[in-house]
Write a protein that holds these residues in place. Structure first.
Motif, PDB file in Angstrom:
ATOM      1  N   ALA A  19       0.816  -1.212   0.000  1.00 44.29           N
ATOM      2  CA  ALA A  19       0.000   0.000   0.000  1.00 44.29           C
ATOM      3  C   ALA A  19       0.854   1.268   0.000  1.00 44.29           C
ATOM      4  O   ALA A  19       0.530   2.244  -0.689  1.00 44.29           O
ATOM      5  CB  ALA A  19      -0.938  -0.004   1.208  1.00 44.29           C
ATOM      6  N   LEU A  20       1.937   1.270   0.753  1.00 43.87           N
ATOM      7  CA  LEU A  20       2.795   2.457   0.813  1.00 43.87           C
ATOM      8  C   LEU A  20       3.501   2.709  -0.511  1.00 43.87           C
ATOM      9  O   LEU A  20       3.816   3.858  -0.839  1.00 43.87           O
ATOM     10  CB  LEU A  20       3.823   2.308   1.943  1.00 43.87           C
ATOM     11  N   LEU A  21       3.744   1.646  -1.280  1.00 36.66           N
ATOM     12  CA  LEU A  21       4.372   1.787  -2.587  1.00 36.66           C
ATOM     13  C   LEU A  21       3.369   2.265  -3.630  1.00 36.66           C
ATOM     14  O   LEU A  21       3.705   3.054  -4.525  1.00 36.66           O
ATOM     15  CB  LEU A  21       4.968   0.436  -3.010  1.00 36.66           C
ATOM     16  N   ILE A  22       2.130   1.805  -3.489  1.00 37.26           N
ATOM     17  CA  ILE A  22       1.100   2.130  -4.472  1.00 37.26           C
ATOM     18  C   ILE A  22       0.542   3.536  -4.279  1.00 37.26           C
ATOM     19  O   ILE A  22       0.135   4.194  -5.236  1.00 37.26           O
ATOM     20  CB  ILE A  22      -0.029   1.086  -4.404  1.00 37.26           C
ATOM     21  N   ARG A  23       0.528   4.026  -3.044  1.00 39.69           N
ATOM     22  CA  ARG A  23      -0.089   5.327  -2.797  1.00 39.69           C
ATOM     23  C   ARG A  23       0.498   6.441  -3.666  1.00 39.69           C
ATOM     24  O   ARG A  23      -0.275   7.262  -4.215  1.00 39.69           O
ATOM     25  CB  ARG A  23       0.023   5.688  -1.316  1.00 39.69           C
TER      26      ARG A  23
END
Length: 244
Positions: A19-23
């Motif tokens: 999620a932190l990479l996709i945000r």
């Protein structure tokens, strides 16, 4: 957001606890305010989903009860997609801009089944994202001897290529359906992008590189640091070459 019309593009992103990479990618899409898109995010393993909520464009989250491989996740997303074109997008792609008309321009030829942009790394260097179909000898040179000459050179115009890495690929919906998507039964991870491009060509579709469009890839290179990923990579290579 509730969809109100058929989108032009469906962007499919699979999260493996990323999620932190996709945000930042979602933030790029928000900033660019692209017309006619929908986003499908597949949560492959349970994680905090706050980053995937309240997006200003049509979006859907798919959740897996058990983890799936790359191709299986993309095929499931395709089954839920509505876009005229289905876009496979890595979680670590970044978009400073995205010229959709330019990206789709090669699709004016009805024989074109897939289009990919030029991929650069974070420093602006062009990545080796389009290649000739692999051979055993070529794989030995690439992996063991570290000989990685680019498969293609290009100018400003689109060119036909053998295959493109699945970091950012636009598939014509009809073409993706024609080859039944990725072969998730034979390829859990790796070589599924080579395989789908080979099957597209066997069905008369062409795969095009569009130099007028560029995306940025923050490569993870998992197969270089994980024995599990390396095993998947070697297994997929064996299946590709043997047809098993």
């Amino acid at each position: 957001m509730t969809p109100t019309s058929t989108p032009l593009l469906t962007l499919s992103i699979v999260s493996h606890g990323q999620a932190l990479l996709i945000r930042p990618l979602l933030d790029d899409l928000i900033r660019l305010d692209l017309p006619g898109i929908e986003v499908i995010i597949t949560v492959n393993i349970p994680e905090e989903e706050a980053s995937f909520q309240r997006l200003p464009f049509p979006a859907r989250v798919l959740r897996n009860a058990t983890p799936k491989g790359f191709g299986a996740n993309q095929n499931e997303a395709f089954a839920h997609s509505r876009g005229e074109y289905f876009v496979v997008v890595n979680p670590d792609i970044r978009l400073t801009a995205l010229d959709i008309p330019a990206l789709l321009a090669p699709m004016s030829d009805p024989r074109v089944g897939a289009v990919a942009p030029v991929v650069t790394n974070g420093d602006g260097a062009i990545e080796d994202s389009v290649r000739r179909f692999p051979t055993v000898a070529g794989l030995v040179r690439r992996v063991l001897l570290k000989q990685r000459a680019p498969g293609y050179q290009w100018g400003p115009s689109p060119i036909e290529v053998d295959w493109t890495a699945g970091m950012f690929v636009v598939f014509r919906r009809k073409a993706y359906r024609d080859v039944y998507g990725f072969d998730h039964r034979r390829f859990f991870m790796y070589f599924e992008d080579v395989d789908i491009c080979r099957r597209l060509k066997r069905r008369g579709w062409s795969v095009i590189l569009q130099p007028a469009v560029t995306v940025i890839h923050d490569a993870q290179r998992a197969s270089h640091r994980s024995m599990k990923h390396l095993r998947w990579h070697l297994t997929s290579a064996a299946r590709y070459f043997t047809g098993l």
